[in-house]
Design a protein around this motif. Structure first.
Motif, PDB file in Angstrom:
ATOM      1  N   MET A  90       0.819  -1.213   0.000  1.00  0.00           N
ATOM      2  CA  MET A  90       0.000   0.000   0.000  1.00  0.00           C
ATOM      3  C   MET A  90       0.855   1.266   0.000  1.00  0.00           C
ATOM      4  O   MET A  90       0.445   2.309  -0.513  1.00  0.00           O
ATOM      5  CB  MET A  90      -0.961  -0.005   1.190  1.00  0.00           C
ATOM      6  CG  MET A  90      -2.075  -1.018   1.075  1.00  0.00           C
ATOM      7  SD  MET A  90      -3.300  -0.566  -0.173  1.00  0.00           S
ATOM      8  CE  MET A  90      -4.277   0.615   0.761  1.00  0.00           C
ATOM      9  N   ARG A  91       2.067   1.183   0.569  1.00  0.00           N
ATOM     10  CA  ARG A  91       2.996   2.327   0.542  1.00  0.00           C
ATOM     11  C   ARG A  91       3.336   2.692  -0.896  1.00  0.00           C
ATOM     12  O   ARG A  91       3.453   3.861  -1.242  1.00  0.00           O
ATOM     13  CB  ARG A  91       4.305   1.993   1.274  1.00  0.00           C
ATOM     14  CG  ARG A  91       4.279   2.147   2.752  1.00  0.00           C
ATOM     15  CD  ARG A  91       5.681   2.262   3.330  1.00  0.00           C
ATOM     16  NE  ARG A  91       6.519   1.097   3.162  1.00  0.00           N
ATOM     17  CZ  ARG A  91       6.616   0.099   4.027  1.00  0.00           C
ATOM     18  NH1 ARG A  91       5.882   0.099   5.114  1.00  0.00           N
ATOM     19  NH2 ARG A  91       7.430  -0.911   3.816  1.00  0.00           N
ATOM     20  N   GLU A  92       3.523   1.676  -1.715  1.00  0.00           N
ATOM     21  CA  GLU A  92       4.000   1.895  -3.075  1.00  0.00           C
ATOM     22  C   GLU A  92       2.884   1.996  -4.109  1.00  0.00           C
ATOM     23  O   GLU A  92       3.145   2.341  -5.267  1.00  0.00           O
ATOM     24  CB  GLU A  92       4.963   0.768  -3.466  1.00  0.00           C
ATOM     25  CG  GLU A  92       6.214   0.740  -2.602  1.00  0.00           C
ATOM     26  CD  GLU A  92       7.171  -0.360  -3.004  1.00  0.00           C
ATOM     27  OE1 GLU A  92       7.250  -0.664  -4.212  1.00  0.00           O
ATOM     28  OE2 GLU A  92       7.829  -0.927  -2.120  1.00  0.00           O
ATOM     29  N   ALA A  93       1.666   1.675  -3.702  1.00  0.00           N
ATOM     30  CA  ALA A  93       0.550   1.696  -4.651  1.00  0.00           C
ATOM     31  C   ALA A  93       0.222   3.122  -5.075  1.00  0.00           C
ATOM     32  O   ALA A  93       0.051   4.006  -4.230  1.00  0.00           O
ATOM     33  CB  ALA A  93      -0.678   1.037  -4.023  1.00  0.00           C
ATOM     34  N   SER A  94       0.101   3.347  -6.361  1.00  0.00           N
ATOM     35  CA  SER A  94      -0.225   4.677  -6.870  1.00  0.00           C
ATOM     36  C   SER A  94      -1.608   5.125  -6.398  1.00  0.00           C
ATOM     37  O   SER A  94      -1.872   6.327  -6.283  1.00  0.00           O
ATOM     38  CB  SER A  94      -0.180   4.678  -8.400  1.00  0.00           C
ATOM     39  OG  SER A  94      -1.103   3.725  -8.928  1.00  0.00           O
ATOM     40  N   GLY A  96      -2.927   3.976  -3.435  1.00  0.00           N
ATOM     41  CA  GLY A  96      -3.015   3.577  -2.030  1.00  0.00           C
ATOM     42  C   GLY A  96      -3.785   4.570  -1.177  1.00  0.00           C
ATOM     43  O   GLY A  96      -4.711   4.203  -0.449  1.00  0.00           O
ATOM     44  N   ALA A  97      -3.420   5.845  -1.263  1.00  0.00           N
ATOM     45  CA  ALA A  97      -4.081   6.875  -0.450  1.00  0.00           C
ATOM     46  C   ALA A  97      -5.551   7.017  -0.843  1.00  0.00           C
ATOM     47  O   ALA A  97      -6.435   7.136   0.011  1.00  0.00           O
ATOM     48  CB  ALA A  97      -3.360   8.208  -0.606  1.00  0.00           C
ATOM     49  N   ILE A 111      -7.428   3.473   7.867  1.00  0.00           N
ATOM     50  CA  ILE A 111      -6.191   2.721   7.625  1.00  0.00           C
ATOM     51  C   ILE A 111      -5.002   3.677   7.588  1.00  0.00           C
ATOM     52  O   ILE A 111      -5.008   4.666   6.846  1.00  0.00           O
ATOM     53  CB  ILE A 111      -6.267   1.944   6.294  1.00  0.00           C
ATOM     54  CG1 ILE A 111      -7.416   0.931   6.331  1.00  0.00           C
ATOM     55  CG2 ILE A 111      -4.944   1.237   6.014  1.00  0.00           C
ATOM     56  CD1 ILE A 111      -7.717   0.308   4.979  1.00  0.00           C
ATOM     57  N   SER A 112      -3.974   3.368   8.374  1.00  0.00           N
ATOM     58  CA  SER A 112      -2.721   4.136   8.356  1.00  0.00           C
ATOM     59  C   SER A 112      -1.717   3.407   7.470  1.00  0.00           C
ATOM     60  O   SER A 112      -1.472   2.213   7.670  1.00  0.00           O
ATOM     61  CB  SER A 112      -2.149   4.266   9.766  1.00  0.00           C
ATOM     62  OG  SER A 112      -3.036   4.934  10.622  1.00  0.00           O
TER      63      SER A 112
END
Length: 303
Positions: A90-94, A96-97, A111-112
């Motif tokens: 999720m950190r790297e997902a375009s 994710g946010a 979700i953090s």
């Protein structure tokens, strides 16, 4: 005696987990933590993200449905507080946010997305410190689907810590370059060169599975020889045979091999002859952090 319930949601690169834990409070005694329920859903977000840059529509829908189900389960269990953390994929997902915002809107689950240092700090909330003997040196290795965290402890203190983008799902998809392996090797050798008789502490679902299969008693380490032999044993079977003959789950039968490779390399490069496998992980750290934050809050209110 008072029983309180807390929950942790761990959104990893290989699977999504909900841990619901009981915390028993008794006058004059430290609290005790025990697992009430553990649900694991094999949504391999890492395959989406590491290959295509973002979470697919199909897996985004599966993740949303999982959070809806987790929210209902937490309600049924009467959970007092929860925390949801997403790691490497999720950190790297375009997207994710964007996806976390959508999930919060639809389910209320917040979700953090945390980085490797946050992940290591949360895990430090577990019983890891109790396992570390003050006069010894350990290399702690937490293997995930997208990344692996390495921490050197000596004399009860943290000497060095680093997160690398070497994870089981990345390796399966041939996304870890040779240069990255070399970088990890050099870091481990440099971080451990001044210490003798280093032991590994391993965490993650794959090493827990290997330990369970070994039949060893809790607290007893696995030897390098055993882990190496078991790795060769696993390699002698096809993916299908590891499921049908060895009885491994579909989403475990492939990632267990690259995980074993990471632990074996870490042992070789640090010259460790044994690896301890305590039952600790991100979810346990989240639960303990939640509980102790309520205790600290009460202390502040009292003051």
């Amino acid at each position: 005696m008072k029983v309180r319930k807390f929950a942790a949601i761990d959104i990893g690169s290989n699977a999504v987990r909900l841990l619901i834990a009981n915390v028993m409070e008794m006058d004059g005694l430290p609290p005790t933590f025990s697992k009430s329920s553990l649900v694991r859903v094999p949504i391999r977000l890492g395959t989406d993200v590491f290959l295509n840059g973002g979470v697919s529509d199909e897996n985004a829908a599966r993740l949303l449905e999982s959070m809806q189900a987790f929210k209902l389960l937490m309600g049924v269990h009467k959970v007092e507080a929860y925390r949801a953390c997403a790691t490497s994929a999720m950190r790297e997902a375009s997207n994710g946010a964007e996806l976390t915002k959508h999930i919060k809107k639809k389910t209320g689950v917040d979700i953090s997305i945390i980085d490797g240092s946050d992940e290591a700090a949360i895990i430090a909330n577990t019983d890891l410190q109790a396992l570390i003997e003050g006069d010894k040196t350990y290399l702690y290795v937490d293997v995930g689907g997208g990344s692996t965290e390495f921490t050197v402890y000596s004399n009860g203190e943290t000497v060095a810590s680093r997160s690398f983008k070497i994870g089981t799902v990345r390796i399966l998809n041939e996304m870890v370059k040779h240069d990255t392996w070399v970088e990890v090797e050099q870091w481990i050798k440099n971080a451990t060169k001044d210490f003798d008789k280093i032991s590994l502490i391993g965490s993650g679902g794959n090493i827990n599975k290997i330990f369970k299969i070994s039949g060893k008693k809790d607290g007893t380490p696995l030897s390098y020889k055993y882990l190496s032999s078991y790795y060769q044993f696993l390699m002698s079977f096809s993916y299908e045979e590891r499921i049908s003959i060895l009885g491994l789950n579909q989403d475990r039968a492939d990632v267990i091999i690259p995980a074993a490779r990471i632990y074996l390399n870490a042992m070789k490069w640090s010259k460790a002859l044994k690896i301890y496998v305590p039952k600790i992980g991100l979810s346990d750290g989240i639960v303990k952090g939640l509980y102790y934050s309520t205790i600290e809050g009460k202390k502040v209110d009292a003051e």
